[in-house]
Motif scaffolding. Sequence first.
Motif, PDB file in Angstrom:
ATOM      1  N   SER A 112       1.092  -1.258  -0.077  1.00 42.07           N
ATOM      2  CA  SER A 112       0.059  -0.030  -0.034  1.00 42.07           C
ATOM      3  C   SER A 112       0.996   1.269   0.004  1.00 42.07           C
ATOM      4  O   SER A 112       1.799   1.250   0.904  1.00 42.07           O
ATOM      5  N   ASP A 147      -8.275  -3.851  -8.390  1.00 43.57           N
ATOM      6  CA  ASP A 147      -7.864  -4.555  -7.249  1.00 43.57           C
ATOM      7  C   ASP A 147      -7.861  -6.109  -7.465  1.00 43.57           C
ATOM      8  O   ASP A 147      -8.860  -6.911  -7.738  1.00 43.57           O
ATOM      9  N   ARG A 188     -14.697 -10.285  -4.487  1.00 51.02           N
ATOM     10  CA  ARG A 188     -14.363  -8.610  -4.669  1.00 51.02           C
ATOM     11  C   ARG A 188     -15.434  -8.242  -5.829  1.00 51.02           C
ATOM     12  O   ARG A 188     -15.847  -6.989  -5.646  1.00 51.02           O
ATOM     13  N   ASP A 196     -18.257  -2.074  -0.841  1.00 50.47           N
ATOM     14  CA  ASP A 196     -16.767  -1.921  -1.132  1.00 50.47           C
ATOM     15  C   ASP A 196     -16.100  -0.729  -0.790  1.00 50.47           C
ATOM     16  O   ASP A 196     -15.004  -0.883   0.031  1.00 50.47           O
ATOM     17  N   ARG A 200     -12.937  -0.615   2.141  1.00 46.00           N
ATOM     18  CA  ARG A 200     -11.782   0.000   1.894  1.00 46.00           C
ATOM     19  C   ARG A 200     -11.439   1.076   2.818  1.00 46.00           C
ATOM     20  O   ARG A 200     -10.346   1.029   3.400  1.00 46.00           O
ATOM     21  N   ARG A 201     -12.513   1.961   3.326  1.00 40.67           N
ATOM     22  CA  ARG A 201     -12.315   2.711   4.351  1.00 40.67           C
ATOM     23  C   ARG A 201     -12.107   2.070   5.689  1.00 40.67           C
ATOM     24  O   ARG A 201     -10.944   2.672   6.420  1.00 40.67           O
ATOM     25  N   ARG A 203     -10.421  -0.367   5.980  1.00 44.78           N
ATOM     26  CA  ARG A 203      -8.664  -0.922   5.854  1.00 44.78           C
ATOM     27  C   ARG A 203      -7.788   0.202   5.534  1.00 44.78           C
ATOM     28  O   ARG A 203      -6.599  -0.018   5.169  1.00 44.78           O
ATOM     29  N   HIS A 205      -7.876   2.317   2.774  1.00 46.73           N
ATOM     30  CA  HIS A 205      -7.653   2.854   1.345  1.00 46.73           C
ATOM     31  C   HIS A 205      -8.592   3.641   0.784  1.00 46.73           C
ATOM     32  O   HIS A 205     -10.051   3.580   1.332  1.00 46.73           O
ATOM     33  N   SER A 207     -11.051   5.190  -2.166  1.00 45.41           N
ATOM     34  CA  SER A 207     -12.061   4.386  -3.236  1.00 45.41           C
ATOM     35  C   SER A 207     -12.858   5.568  -3.943  1.00 45.41           C
ATOM     36  O   SER A 207     -13.054   6.726  -3.387  1.00 45.41           O
ATOM     37  N   PRO A 251      -4.229   0.714  -2.284  1.00 46.34           N
ATOM     38  CA  PRO A 251      -4.283  -0.715  -1.724  1.00 46.34           C
ATOM     39  C   PRO A 251      -2.776  -1.434  -2.371  1.00 46.34           C
ATOM     40  O   PRO A 251      -2.829  -1.213  -3.420  1.00 46.34           O
ATOM     41  N   THR A 254      -2.553  -3.787  -6.501  1.00 41.09           N
ATOM     42  CA  THR A 254      -3.579  -3.380  -7.547  1.00 41.09           C
ATOM     43  C   THR A 254      -2.768  -3.480  -8.970  1.00 41.09           C
ATOM     44  O   THR A 254      -1.371  -3.246  -8.990  1.00 41.09           O
TER      45      THR A 254
END
Length: 829
Positions: A112, A147, A188, A196, A200-201, A203, A205, A207, A251, A254
């Motif tokens: 990341s 991703d 995914r 999603d 991501r938020r 984790r 990341h 989006s 992330p 990718t």
Amino acid sequence: MFHPNLGLGRGPQPRAAIRAVVALTLALLLQVALASPQERETATPDTPDVAPAAAAAAAGPVRHLSTATDPDTGLVTDTYVKPLGTTTPGEVRNTRPWGEVGLLQRPSPDASIVIVNVAFDIVDPDTLEPYPLDRIYNHHLVVHSRDDETNESELRRAVAEVLRKTIPAEDLPAAATFLERIPRAAIRAAIRGTLDAAVRRTRGHSSLLSPCGVGVGVAGAGAEWRGQQLNVAATFPNDPYLNGTSLWVEPPGTTWGVNAHLIDLRDVENLADAVQCNCEAYARRTPGTPQNWDHGPLPGGGIQCCGDGALAPLAPGSAAFADHTAFAAPLGILYNVTWFPNTPEALANVPEAIRTLAAKAPMQTTLMVSSNRAVDGAACAGEYNARACAADPRAAGDPAAEERLWMEALDRAGDVAPAPRNQTCEPGESPPSSESSGNGAGPRVTVAWSHPFKLPDGAAYDVRSMYGHQHVGGRSVRFVNVTDPSTPVAICDSVPRYGAAPGVVGDEAGFIVDIPGCRFDPPLRLRGGETYAIRSEYGADPTSHAPAAFLGLEGVMGYVILRFTVPDDAPVATFSASGERTVASDVRRALASGGAGLCVAAASSGGESPGGDSPGGDSPVGPAAGPMAAFDSNGSDDAPDDAGSIVTDADAAETDDVTTGDDSSAWRSVLLSAEDNFTMSWRFTDDANSAVEFKLRMDRPSWMSVGVHRPGGHGMPDADMIVVQSMDGGANFAISEVWTQAYDRPRPKAFYGFAASAAALSSGRCAVEVSPEGAIEASFTRTAAAAAGDETGADIVPGVPTTVVWAHGEDGFAMDYHARHRGTVSVTW
């Protein structure tokens, strides 16, 4: 005959010298200004030899030019060049992000990273000399991120964590069951949209969170990109982090790809037709552009008429008429990425404001004027034909007559009219910012409004920046608070700046070279319960400022991009017309769908041919993924929505009986495309002709689709489509019923706010076989009649001629831009 301002071949030495200086300036900007104002430690692991100026480069892999590290901040700037192949006079390049031409490199791909800025330019990939807009026009260039994460179990845990926090406890058991039944490696694809973004938020990341699933993502812009890049650098000259304006937390794992839609303007006959993708003009050199039901070219312009390889008409006497390939010139993208590792050690060394912003995982949304009706905020036909005010001679200067003729034209086009119905002709206010505004403002402009956008109650965005995008002829695009319609409040007005110097990079005469935006410090809070809209203004009179003063403005756009964070105490939500799109509402819709509109099958590689009496009935995955697919409220990160999904007329095809006789239960077939032996076979499965079984077969290992029209329908918009694709490399296939209003990526019907359970496709009768040679065959069953309550569905009636559209990919089983693999046939069921 040469046109010196457009230039077949190399320009005179003075112009070349100017461009060399500009190229050096841009290179210094890319490698120095946007990285950090401090001294660098530089490594050049694989700097290429510079090819001779006249050499034409073929499409090839990315070349990594250099790595620059700031010893004071630790910021790293990696610079790359991506050859896109060659282009000829009048030719269009529209690259597939995940094809060989579009694939890019990214820094530290397995980790990341926090991206501070991405800058790019359109260049000769051998000399790195930039091309001016009046040589290579940038319709749009977007760097997409896909991703490819393979840690399925960890992702499932993250999804479960989000669901526990966002949906009612009584819904958790059903949601958990759906989650467990999703096939391996398909998770995914099943969680795209608000879910999603929430994952991501969680984790940390970034989006996209757009109603239509579109946005610049990692990086992107249209013709205005150079001015916008310079604006950011000039606004924060002493801040290597650029105030976090473009901060994006990427992330790990990718893949990056570019959709570059570029038009070679050398020796084109008509500049307006070329840059606006006029359908009639491109049809002259590129037979098979999208057509009306009567086989005439579509009215106006748009990306659907100038896909990859399309050719604009050349000026009479052009030297390229004899052999346009003799003038092939190399085309490439120079880009750099300024970043730092997303690790505790690296974050400890950045300013507190940047560290705090990165922890919030900045997001992005795009709101647009659309030429189709609002379907819960997902009206995605972003290109439209601007209304020509006082241009119809039949109106004779009578505004009432002009209004009547305008509405009559829209009524003839119906729901797929290529222009917003609410466009109005208004007095012009002030000309767009320009050093060469010519005659200034004309007496009238054309104004189009988007439908209203709302956030759900309790939701909020903290917006740090917003900026608009328009095409040539644009004068203003505004983000407006219309909560009280009687007193609308303009929050941000992006006014394009036009260039003044022909052939000068960054100041090309008559072209938009910059669209400044707005920045908010502290951030601007947008709240649920408030209503916003986009106002897009274009010139509508011959005295209005526009390049070469050309009018009808066709295939234009008006949208605003917002960069924001979600407050800690607010739910993840997206703008919509209803103001109801949250993780919880999308999950509720998924649970209510009952698997409608989707059938999932594990691929086989031999044995009994799929499509027998009970296709897919014994599949271990069966319809399991169906309900989760309806979580998709945001589209895909696999391909750009504005990549120009194109469907055109093929030659008339013959329908053959596989067996003889008039029995409707006999198999019949039609050859859709001889290139890959793409065929569609069908039969009615009972005496009442209430269901139809289909087989699609093709010799190319790729996704494939067909769409059935209602009477009078034609082309891709409004077709009742079935798409066969795999998101896990061909292990499992999703056969889904999808729809779109525009030349845009089709999506599940629930995405548009229609009843999630209204679907004709059987969720338990499907199978897919992929042969060792790469041929694919899919079978599925749908009801002959459209599902009750499905206003997008089409009936299949024995003996009735019906328009069927088809498309497939170049390679790969995940749905991607189909480019020229598309067509239309007439089928009598």
